[in-house]
Write a protein that holds these residues in place. Structure first.
Motif, PDB file in Angstrom:
ATOM      1  N   PRO A  69       0.794  -1.234   0.000  1.00  0.00           N
ATOM      2  CA  PRO A  69       0.000   0.000   0.000  1.00  0.00           C
ATOM      3  C   PRO A  69       0.824   1.280   0.000  1.00  0.00           C
ATOM      4  O   PRO A  69       0.352   2.317  -0.457  1.00  0.00           O
ATOM      5  N   PHE A  70       2.057   1.228   0.508  1.00  0.00           N
ATOM      6  CA  PHE A  70       2.844   2.443   0.639  1.00  0.00           C
ATOM      7  C   PHE A  70       3.942   2.561  -0.410  1.00  0.00           C
ATOM      8  O   PHE A  70       4.716   3.496  -0.390  1.00  0.00           O
ATOM      9  N   ASN A  71       4.007   1.598  -1.322  1.00  0.00           N
ATOM     10  CA  ASN A  71       5.019   1.641  -2.372  1.00  0.00           C
ATOM     11  C   ASN A  71       4.508   0.804  -3.539  1.00  0.00           C
ATOM     12  O   ASN A  71       4.445  -0.423  -3.440  1.00  0.00           O
ATOM     13  N   LYS A  72       4.148   1.464  -4.622  1.00  0.00           N
ATOM     14  CA  LYS A  72       3.463   0.766  -5.705  1.00  0.00           C
ATOM     15  C   LYS A  72       4.349  -0.278  -6.391  1.00  0.00           C
ATOM     16  O   LYS A  72       3.837  -1.189  -7.042  1.00  0.00           O
ATOM     17  N   PHE A 123      14.081   1.165 -13.276  1.00  0.00           N
ATOM     18  CA  PHE A 123      13.181   0.896 -12.160  1.00  0.00           C
ATOM     19  C   PHE A 123      12.702   2.209 -11.543  1.00  0.00           C
ATOM     20  O   PHE A 123      11.545   2.334 -11.133  1.00  0.00           O
ATOM     21  N   PHE A 124      13.593   3.204 -11.482  1.00  0.00           N
ATOM     22  CA  PHE A 124      13.250   4.481 -10.859  1.00  0.00           C
ATOM     23  C   PHE A 124      12.115   5.168 -11.600  1.00  0.00           C
ATOM     24  O   PHE A 124      12.127   5.305 -12.815  1.00  0.00           O
ATOM     25  N   ASP A 125      11.132   5.610 -10.842  1.00  0.00           N
ATOM     26  CA  ASP A 125       9.996   6.363 -11.351  1.00  0.00           C
ATOM     27  C   ASP A 125       9.883   7.627 -10.509  1.00  0.00           C
ATOM     28  O   ASP A 125       9.761   7.542  -9.285  1.00  0.00           O
ATOM     29  N   PRO A 126       9.953   8.811 -11.133  1.00  0.00           N
ATOM     30  CA  PRO A 126       9.861  10.051 -10.344  1.00  0.00           C
ATOM     31  C   PRO A 126       8.634  10.108  -9.446  1.00  0.00           C
ATOM     32  O   PRO A 126       8.659  10.759  -8.390  1.00  0.00           O
ATOM     33  N   ASP A 127       7.566   9.402  -9.818  1.00  0.00           N
ATOM     34  CA  ASP A 127       6.363   9.409  -8.993  1.00  0.00           C
ATOM     35  C   ASP A 127       6.555   8.665  -7.680  1.00  0.00           C
ATOM     36  O   ASP A 127       5.713   8.759  -6.776  1.00  0.00           O
ATOM     37  N   LEU A 128       7.648   7.898  -7.564  1.00  0.00           N
ATOM     38  CA  LEU A 128       7.938   7.219  -6.310  1.00  0.00           C
ATOM     39  C   LEU A 128       8.249   8.219  -5.203  1.00  0.00           C
ATOM     40  O   LEU A 128       8.128   7.909  -4.020  1.00  0.00           O
ATOM     41  N   ARG A 129       8.666   9.414  -5.602  1.00  0.00           N
ATOM     42  CA  ARG A 129       8.958  10.459  -4.621  1.00  0.00           C
ATOM     43  C   ARG A 129       7.766  11.402  -4.555  1.00  0.00           C
ATOM     44  O   ARG A 129       7.492  12.128  -5.505  1.00  0.00           O
TER      45      ARG A 129
END
Length: 258
Positions: free
Chosen positions: A44-47, A224-230
């Motif tokens: 739930p806290f990390n897609k 793997f990095f997605d700016p939306d992760l931040r």
């Protein structure tokens, strides 16, 4: 056969405070072929999942509790009893013959001595993030556990240990507060520093034969990095307690040193 007799490779150990970009860093290393075992790939806290192995999380939290603490109340010292040493080695057995392997659990930073006792040549890599970003993220997840100020103190305890470990033996540290292009460039520098690169077998397994071959011959895979992760990015020291601001500046200097 013991894991020593089996010739297991020293692991890559990802170090950092909770909500500090450890999942993004670990997912990027996994994409480059690092074996992690059966880790969480969504929550739930990390897609994209926290990339933590549930067995290791249980082991570490139980270890912390046996030393009078928890992930959010780090004990001053963490002593590994014979029983926990046995559990540690049993966990490692799944990676015999796996080649490059590693793990991520922020609690590992509190229990690092026990891992380095078994693997003195472990490859370490760390990540840092602004204390208020971390505190806000944790407070949103569980506002009843700590205040923002208390979460920042937990941040400080973890990162003091990160800094202490780095001073003993410097290792790569990425800064999750950097702008996207700078952060992605730092991730690319981490791979050769850890002796990693994604091989043909891993690429074919993930993308299929045709695309895997193309990528192995020089194509680019989706990072793997997605700016939306931040959810947000901070760098200002405004409003931070003096000792927290000073520690954050030390961490920033550490991350820029390699």
């Amino acid at each position: 056969m013991s894991i020593k007799e089996a010739g297991i490779k020293p692991p890559v150990i990802i170090l950092g405070m909770h909500r500090s970009g450890t999942s993004c860093l670990t997912g990027s290393l996994q994409q480059a072929g690092l074996a992690l075992g059966d880790v969480h790939t969504a929550n739930p806290f990390n897609k994209k999942g926290n990339r933590e192995h549930p067995d290791l999380m249980v082991l570490h939290e139980s270890l912390l509790e046996s030393n009078g603490g928890s992930w959010h109340q780090p004990p001053k010292d963490v002593v590994w009893s014979a029983d926990y040493i046995k559990k540690r080695d049993q966990f490692c057995e799944q990676f015999v013959g796996a080649g490059d392997w590693g793990f991520k659990d922020p609690r590992a930073l509190l229990a690092l001595d026990g891992w380095l006792a078994r693997f003195p040549d472990a490859r370490l890599v760390g990540t840092i993030r602004h204390p208020l970003s971390v505190a806000r993220s944790l407070h949103r997840r569980d506002p009843s556990l700590h205040t923002l100020e208390e979460y920042m103190q937990v941040w400080a305890e973890y990162n003091r240990r990160l800094l202490a470990a780095w001073r003993v033996r410097p290792f790569p540290v990425v800064d999750f507060d950097q702008p996207d292009p700078v952060y992605m460039a730092s991730l690319q520098r981490v791979l050769p520093a850890l002796g990693l690169r994604e091989g043909l077998v891993s690429l074919v397994r993930r993308f299929g034969l045709v695309k895997g071959l193309r990528l192995a011959l020089g194509g680019e895979s989706e990072p793997f990095f997605d700016p939306d992760l931040r959810t947000h990015r901070l760098e200002s020291l405004d409003g931070l307690p003096a000792e927290i601001a000073e520690l954050y500046l030390e961490l920033k200097q550490m991350a820029s040193a390699w």
